[in-house]
Scaffold this motif. Structure first.
Motif, short mmCIF file in Angstrom:
data_model
loop_
_atom_site.label_atom_id
_atom_site.label_comp_id
_atom_site.label_asym_id
_atom_site.label_seq_id
_atom_site.Cartn_x
_atom_site.Cartn_y
_atom_site.Cartn_z
N PHE A 73 2.45 45.49 2.88
CA PHE A 73 3.81 45.41 3.41
C PHE A 73 4.22 43.96 3.73
O PHE A 73 3.45 43.19 4.29
CB PHE A 73 3.94 46.21 4.71
CG PHE A 73 4.10 47.69 4.54
CD1 PHE A 73 4.15 48.29 3.29
CD2 PHE A 73 4.22 48.52 5.66
CE1 PHE A 73 4.30 49.65 3.15
CE2 PHE A 73 4.37 49.88 5.53
CZ PHE A 73 4.41 50.45 4.26
N VAL A 74 5.45 43.64 3.38
CA VAL A 74 6.15 42.46 3.88
C VAL A 74 7.36 43.01 4.61
O VAL A 74 8.24 43.61 3.99
CB VAL A 74 6.59 41.51 2.75
CG1 VAL A 74 7.37 40.33 3.32
CG2 VAL A 74 5.40 41.02 1.96
N GLN A 75 7.41 42.87 5.92
CA GLN A 75 8.45 43.54 6.71
C GLN A 75 9.66 42.66 6.96
O GLN A 75 9.54 41.54 7.46
CB GLN A 75 7.87 44.02 8.04
CG GLN A 75 8.83 44.87 8.85
CD GLN A 75 8.14 45.55 10.01
OE1 GLN A 75 7.42 46.52 9.85
NE2 GLN A 75 8.38 45.04 11.21
N GLY A 76 10.83 43.19 6.61
CA GLY A 76 12.07 42.50 6.89
C GLY A 76 12.65 42.95 8.21
O GLY A 76 12.44 44.08 8.63
N GLU A 77 13.38 42.06 8.85
CA GLU A 77 14.02 42.41 10.12
C GLU A 77 15.07 43.48 9.92
O GLU A 77 15.27 44.34 10.77
CB GLU A 77 14.66 41.15 10.73
CG GLU A 77 15.32 41.38 12.07
CD GLU A 77 15.91 40.10 12.64
OE1 GLU A 77 17.03 40.18 13.17
OE2 GLU A 77 15.27 39.05 12.56
N ASN A 78 15.74 43.42 8.77
CA ASN A 78 16.73 44.44 8.42
C ASN A 78 16.72 44.60 6.91
O ASN A 78 15.94 43.95 6.21
CB ASN A 78 18.12 44.05 8.94
CG ASN A 78 18.53 42.65 8.48
OD1 ASN A 78 18.40 42.32 7.30
ND2 ASN A 78 19.01 41.83 9.40
N ILE A 79 17.57 45.46 6.39
CA ILE A 79 17.55 45.75 4.96
C ILE A 79 18.03 44.56 4.13
O ILE A 79 17.63 44.40 2.97
CB ILE A 79 18.36 47.04 4.65
CG1 ILE A 79 17.90 47.66 3.33
CG2 ILE A 79 19.85 46.77 4.67
CD1 ILE A 79 16.53 48.26 3.35
N ALA A 80 18.86 43.70 4.70
CA ALA A 80 19.30 42.50 3.98
C ALA A 80 18.14 41.54 3.75
O ALA A 80 17.97 41.01 2.65
CB ALA A 80 20.42 41.81 4.76
N GLN A 81 17.33 41.32 4.78
CA GLN A 81 16.17 40.45 4.63
C GLN A 81 15.13 41.08 3.71
O GLN A 81 14.48 40.39 2.92
CB GLN A 81 15.54 40.14 5.99
CG GLN A 81 14.45 39.07 5.92
CD GLN A 81 13.89 38.73 7.28
OE1 GLN A 81 13.44 39.61 8.01
NE2 GLN A 81 13.90 37.45 7.62
N THR A 82 15.00 42.39 3.77
CA THR A 82 14.07 43.11 2.89
C THR A 82 14.46 42.91 1.43
O THR A 82 13.62 42.63 0.57
CB THR A 82 14.07 44.61 3.24
OG1 THR A 82 13.76 44.76 4.62
CG2 THR A 82 13.05 45.36 2.41
N PHE A 83 15.75 43.03 1.16
CA PHE A 83 16.24 42.80 -0.20
C PHE A 83 16.00 41.35 -0.62
O PHE A 83 15.63 41.07 -1.77
CB PHE A 83 17.73 43.13 -0.29
CG PHE A 83 18.35 42.78 -1.62
CD1 PHE A 83 18.02 43.49 -2.75
CD2 PHE A 83 19.22 41.71 -1.73
CE1 PHE A 83 18.57 43.16 -3.99
CE2 PHE A 83 19.78 41.37 -2.95
CZ PHE A 83 19.45 42.09 -4.08
N GLN A 84 16.17 40.43 0.29
CA GLN A 84 15.94 39.02 -0.01
C GLN A 84 14.50 38.78 -0.42
O GLN A 84 14.22 38.04 -1.37
CB GLN A 84 16.30 38.16 1.20
CG GLN A 84 16.19 36.66 0.95
CD GLN A 84 16.54 35.83 2.18
OE1 GLN A 84 16.41 36.29 3.30
NE2 GLN A 84 16.98 34.62 1.97
N PHE A 85 13.56 39.42 0.28
CA PHE A 85 12.14 39.29 -0.07
C PHE A 85 11.90 39.74 -1.51
O PHE A 85 11.19 39.09 -2.29
CB PHE A 85 11.27 40.10 0.88
CG PHE A 85 11.14 39.54 2.26
CD1 PHE A 85 11.28 38.18 2.51
CD2 PHE A 85 10.88 40.38 3.34
CE1 PHE A 85 11.16 37.67 3.80
CE2 PHE A 85 10.76 39.88 4.63
CZ PHE A 85 10.90 38.51 4.85
#
Length: 248
Positions: A158-170
């Motif tokens: 897992f690489v965890q994003g703070e929100n779905i926008a950061q997750t998409f950025q990853f």
């Protein structure tokens, strides 16, 4: 002609006098459609929607601590209901404005297969996922992996994003090989905009019902009510569905 010009100026002045701003907290997954809707809303009504984007759970904490938001477009239905119960939102204004879809996506073409079998094969290094404690799409991803009996196997990746926008950025920048994101982030006008994806069947997790509500600071504010009313119009519905959301 001069009389007509004077009349037009008077009408514009009247519209301007009644136009106002409305502060809207928007779940990160709804960024693109919200921006488009806000632009149309301003053209149609003269009111301006000032949008802030983030994780639903974090917005909840900000709202109860006095943040100046007047309308909330959440990524779930439970947070607006909780705010309503706690007296932080206006009773009777809550409704489902969109039903979200979870997708496993990679920026690489042909990397994610149409059935999500890549998760079983484990042929990836990093999997981006939104924080399941604050982001409903992250919670849906955990549900999906649990149902597939793969959570323990893939959790170390897992690489965890703070929100779905950061997750998409990853996922989009290659910091993760793939990620569980919102379909709206990779879908427009009936087709995938880039990469490869598996659209997660709705039966794999609880429905992602996204509710809107007027908050306490928006009570009796015409611009706040006007924005919620606009979300129910055919034009707003067309924008929402063009990004892969369903309507309820």
């Amino acid at each position: 002609m001069k009389r007509l010009s004077t009349l037009v100026v008077a009408l514009l002045a009247a519209v301007g006098a009644h136009a106002a701003e409305v502060q809207v907290a928007v779940a990160a997954n709804f960024t693109a459609p919200a921006q488009q809707i806000a632009a149309e809303f301003e053209r149609q009504t003269g009111h301006k929607a000032v949008l802030s984007f983030g994780a639903t759970g974090k917005f909840y904490a900000q709202i109860v601590n006095g943040a100046p938001f007047e309308v909330f477009l959440a990524a779930d239905d439970t947070t607006p209901a909780r705010l309503e119960k706690e007296g932080q939102a206006v009773a009777g204004t809550r409704f489902t404005y969109a039903v979200g879809t979870l997708v496993l996506w990679s920026a690489k073409p042909d990397f994610v297969d149409a059935k999500g079998d890549i998760l079983n094969k484990g042929s990836f290094n990093k999997l981006a996922i939104a924080n399941p404690k604050t982001a409903p799409y992250g919670a849906a991803a955990i549900e999906t992996l649990s149902k597939m009996k793969l959570l323990a196997a893939v959790q170390p990746k897992f690489v965890q994003g703070e929100n779905i926008a950061q997750t998409f950025q990853f996922a989009s920048t290659g910091n993760a090989d793939l990620g569980f994101v919102a379909l709206s982030q990779v879908f427009k006008d009936g087709k995938l905009t880039a990469g490869s994806a598996w659209i997660v069947p709705g039966a794999m997790h609880e429905p992602i019902l996204q509710d809107a509500v007027i908050l306490g600071k928006g009570k009796d504010k015409p611009a706040a009510q006007a924005f919620l009313d606009y979300l129910k119009t055919p034009r707003a519905h067309a924008i929402i569905t063009s990004f892969g959301y369903a309507l309820r």
